[in-house]
Design an enzyme around this catalytic site. Structure first.
Site, PDB file in Angstrom:
ATOM      1  N   LYS A 207       0.844  -1.198   0.000  1.00  0.00           N
ATOM      2  CA  LYS A 207       0.000   0.000   0.000  1.00  0.00           C
ATOM      3  C   LYS A 207       0.883   1.254   0.000  1.00  0.00           C
ATOM      4  CE  LYS A 207      -3.579   2.295   2.664  1.00  0.00           C
ATOM      5  NZ  LYS A 207      -4.551   2.237   3.748  1.00  0.00           N
ATOM      6  N   GLU A 213      10.644  -4.648   4.502  1.00  0.00           N
ATOM      7  CA  GLU A 213      10.731  -6.054   4.078  1.00  0.00           C
ATOM      8  C   GLU A 213      10.440  -6.170   2.585  1.00  0.00           C
ATOM      9  OE1 GLU A 213       9.118  -4.974   6.720  1.00  0.00           O
ATOM     10  OE2 GLU A 213       9.233  -6.385   8.402  1.00  0.00           O
ATOM     11  N   GLY A 268      -4.800  -2.051   5.095  1.00  0.00           N
ATOM     12  CA  GLY A 268      -3.996  -3.196   4.634  1.00  0.00           C
ATOM     13  C   GLY A 268      -4.655  -4.535   4.900  1.00  0.00           C
ATOM     14  N   ARG A 269      -5.159  -4.736   6.126  1.00  0.00           N
ATOM     15  CA  ARG A 269      -5.717  -6.057   6.467  1.00  0.00           C
ATOM     16  C   ARG A 269      -7.107  -6.272   5.889  1.00  0.00           C
ATOM     17  NH1 ARG A 269      -4.516  -2.806  10.563  1.00  0.00           N
ATOM     18  NH2 ARG A 269      -6.147  -1.953  11.895  1.00  0.00           N
ATOM     19  N   GLU A 354      -4.372  -6.883  14.978  1.00  0.00           N
ATOM     20  CA  GLU A 354      -3.912  -5.553  14.568  1.00  0.00           C
ATOM     21  C   GLU A 354      -5.065  -4.552  14.666  1.00  0.00           C
ATOM     22  OE1 GLU A 354      -0.434  -4.747  11.609  1.00  0.00           O
ATOM     23  OE2 GLU A 354      -2.248  -4.526  10.419  1.00  0.00           O
ATOM     24  N   HIS A 385      -2.987 -33.407  17.825  1.00  0.00           N
ATOM     25  CA  HIS A 385      -1.828 -34.194  18.265  1.00  0.00           C
ATOM     26  C   HIS A 385      -0.714 -33.291  18.782  1.00  0.00           C
ATOM     27  CE1 HIS A 385      -3.598 -37.884  16.671  1.00  0.00           C
ATOM     28  NE2 HIS A 385      -4.133 -37.070  15.775  1.00  0.00           N
ATOM     29  N   LYS A 513       9.629  -0.501  14.071  1.00  0.00           N
ATOM     30  CA  LYS A 513      10.206  -0.200  12.744  1.00  0.00           C
ATOM     31  C   LYS A 513      11.300   0.861  12.879  1.00  0.00           C
ATOM     32  CE  LYS A 513       5.902  -0.934  10.176  1.00  0.00           C
ATOM     33  NZ  LYS A 513       4.860  -0.310   9.349  1.00  0.00           N
TER      34      LYS A 513
HETATM   35  O1  F6P Z   1       3.338  -2.780   9.748  1.00  0.00           O
HETATM   36  C1  F6P Z   1       1.984  -3.067   9.680  1.00  0.00           C
HETATM   37  C2  F6P Z   1       1.446  -2.812   8.310  1.00  0.00           C
HETATM   38  O2  F6P Z   1       1.308  -1.450   8.097  1.00  0.00           O
HETATM   39  C3  F6P Z   1       0.135  -3.541   8.084  1.00  0.00           C
HETATM   40  O3  F6P Z   1      -0.945  -2.859   8.588  1.00  0.00           O
HETATM   41  C4  F6P Z   1       0.136  -3.681   6.602  1.00  0.00           C
HETATM   42  O4  F6P Z   1      -0.788  -4.628   6.160  1.00  0.00           O
HETATM   43  C5  F6P Z   1       1.573  -4.081   6.357  1.00  0.00           C
HETATM   44  O5  F6P Z   1       2.313  -3.317   7.300  1.00  0.00           O
HETATM   45  C6  F6P Z   1       2.100  -3.865   4.974  1.00  0.00           C
HETATM   46  O6  F6P Z   1       2.020  -2.528   4.582  1.00  0.00           O
HETATM   47  P1  F6P Z   1       2.222  -2.115   3.074  1.00  0.00           P
HETATM   48  O7  F6P Z   1       1.134  -2.730   2.269  1.00  0.00           O
HETATM   49  O8  F6P Z   1       2.152  -0.619   3.066  1.00  0.00           O
HETATM   50  O9  F6P Z   1       3.570  -2.601   2.628  1.00  0.00           O
END
Ligand code: F6P
Length: 547
Positions: A207, A213, A268-269, A354, A385, A513
């Site tokens: 987003k 990452e 995002g979620r 979240e 199990h 972060k």
């Molecule tokens: O760090 C949390 C978060 O902002 C989530 O809410 C989101 O889904 C994820 O990181 C990834 O964010 P982006 O789509 O901006 O890379």
């Protein structure tokens, strides 16, 4: 808004607590033969949600519905489908329900209907999928695409990854989907090891297009591709982006024409319904993706139009309020009896934890009661199990949610029968257990001595009386999956309304972060670091000594 626990109806519920706890689940069924039909809710022809094995009664249920009305749930639900649901700590709307509205519907934001924009973007997605599926879209070696790698994390990974795996039986398109999210290069490395750069397409999903990452993995993937094709110009055939940040996408080197958009009003979620769902559409076809949207929209309509007393997400949320805030059960176990839903617990963790793992109300004051539960789980029968021992005899009571499907897409009827039998058995064992008398009688039949029976019996008693819910669908279709996910989204939303928290921000993830950014710099040199707390300095020194 007066806090949940100061609401008169909440206080009335608390007064019922002892009385309700004194009635066992077995007694409830004995006394009321119609209990199952009263507490099992139907969603159309395809889904049943059985809440009969919970420690509640019609009196509790009615009070909870009134409590929801007192806390203005009706207007909050109306706002979820229109102009008014404002994520006030991030300064944006929350309107993900618009993503699954059919053409011609209307969701007004700032005076404008956003549904046409949604469908315009869907048309671009569909056209792109068609080009990939027909082989018109080709890699630098003039070969059709065989593998799609989604690079994203959190909401830009969990939703698409979970759905793609769940709908694996619908993947007949000779296109393999892979998901890379982690900062651990082991994940990217193991995915790339099996891929041919000439036929691989990367979807960079973010987003913000700033998430470390994702950008680190995207740059490494770009370098991998470049080392194979040797020419920047070929990148365009192998990288597309899904984002709200056009500037960052083009700065990365992806052509705007190969960028699919969504909007800041999609959290995002809650984003798998947007262009973030591109890997799903590529893997199972755009029509299946549309069926997923249709299932979610049907659940939206159910939430919007059904009285609370029969409204499934509302009932699930109210029940959780009863379990968490009155009975003090602050953990929820989710156990899909479906290997295809392996990633569902992880998806739900982000969705609920979240959203509702918050300690400050919408008015800026501390939350004075429990809020979001610890959500965890694993597929059945594997969990049986591993940790089900604790569910049955441990000192912590964990309300369990079992999810099962009457039919399987795989040709193993014996497996499916046994899978469902196990799911039903676990819910039965949790609710009704096994008494000391039953255990002693069994041991006697097995021929144990009186002494051995006295020794063994206490360990074999199953206390039972542990709450669980069963969500049963006819089959794991795209439509049912869409409805199931939307049901959990709405459960999460309704919980947030009753707790008076903002379910749409996630400020709690920011500090880590920022601290990591500083530590990355520290780890870039071999010099001794003394600027942190003692533990961090010590661990940094050890890493530097060992690496
Ligand atoms: O760090 C949390 C978060 O902002 C989530 O809410 C989101 O889904 C994820 O990181 C990834 O964010 P982006 O789509 O901006 O890379």
């Amino acid at each position: 808004m007066t806090s949940l626990i100061r609401q008169p109806r909440f206080m009335a519920l608390q007064e019922l607590k002892q009385q309700e706890q004194a009635i066992s689940l077995a007694q409830r069924f004995d006394e009321d033969p119609a209990r199952f039909s009263r507490f099992c809710f139907a969603f159309g022809e395809h889904m049943r949600v059985d809440l009969s094995r919970q420690h509640w009664s019609s009196e509790v249920q009615a009070l909870l519905c009134e409590l929801a009305r007192d806390m203005k749930l009706e207007s909050a639900i109306a706002a979820l489908f229109g102009d008014n649901l404002f994520n006030h700590t991030e300064g944006r709307a929350a309107l993900h329900t618009a993503l699954r509205m059919p053409e011609g519907a209307s969701a007004i934001l700032d005076g404008e209907n956003v549904v046409p924009q949604v469908h315009a973007e869907q048309a671009r997605l569909r056209a792109f999928c068609e080009r990939v599926h027909t082989g018109e879209w080709r890699g630098f070696g003039d070969q059709p695409i065989t593998d799609v790698v989604n690079i994203g994390i959190g909401g830009s990974d969990l939703g698409p990854a979970m759905v793609t795996e769940a709908l694996a039986p619908y993947q007949g398109l000779a296109l393999r989907a892979h998901f890379v999210s982690n900062m651990d290069g082991a994940q990217l490395g193991s995915v790339l090891a099996d891929l041919d750069p000439t036929t691989t397409l990367f979807v960079i999903s973010s987003k913000t297009f700033t998430t470390d990452e994702t950008m680190t993995n995207a740059r490494a993937a770009r370098a991998w591709l470049l080392s194979a094709c040797g020419c920047e110009a070929h990148i365009a055939r192998h990288f597309v982006a899904v984002s709200t940040n056009t500037e960052a996408v083009t700065a990365f080197g992806i052509d705007e024409a190969n960028m699919f958009r969504f909007w800041d009003w999609v959290g995002g979620r809650f984003s798998l319904w947007s262009a973030i769902g591109l890997p799903i559409a590529l893997a199972v076809g755009f029509e299946r993706f549309q069926q997923l949207l249709a299932g979610a929209h049907a659940m939206d309509e159910h939430l919007r139009t059904t009285p609370f007393e029969h409204n499934i997400p509302v009932q699930l949320a109210l029940l959780s309020i009863w379990n968490i805030n009155v009975l003090g059960l602050q953990s929820e176990g989710v156990f899909p009896y479906s290997q295809q839903l392996k990633r569902f617990p992880a998806f739900l963790q982000q969705l609920n934890m979240e959203s509702n793992g918050k300690g400050v109300t919408n008015a800026g004051s501390p939350v004075d009661h429990a809020s979001g539960p610890v959500v965890w789980g694993e597929v059945g029968t594997n969990g049986q199990h591993a940790f089900f021992q604790l569910l049955h005899q441990g000192s912590v009571v964990v309300p369990a949610e079992f999810i099962g499907f009457a039919r399987s897409a795989y040709p193993y009827p014996e497996h499916q029968r046994k899978l469902l039998a196990n799911m039903l058995a676990q819910a039965q064992a949790m609710a009704f257990g096994k008494s000391r008398e039953q255990v002693e009688a069994e041991l006697a039949v097995e021929g144990h001595s009186a002494e051995a029976i006295a020794h063994l019996a206490p360990y074999k008693v199953m206390p039972g009386n542990r709450p669980s819910t069963v969500i049963l669908c006819d089959e794991l279709t795209p439509y049912n999956l869409g409805a199931l996910i939307a049901m959990y989204e709405h459960k999460t939303f309704v919980q947030g309304v009753l707790w008076n928290i903002n379910s749409f921000d996630q400020w709690g993830v920011e500090l880590g972060k920022k601290l990591a950014a500083r530590l990355i710099t520290d780890l870039s040199s071999d010099e001794v670091t003394t600027t942190h707390d003692g533990a961090t300095n010590g661990l940094l020194a050890q890493i530097k000594a060992w690496r």
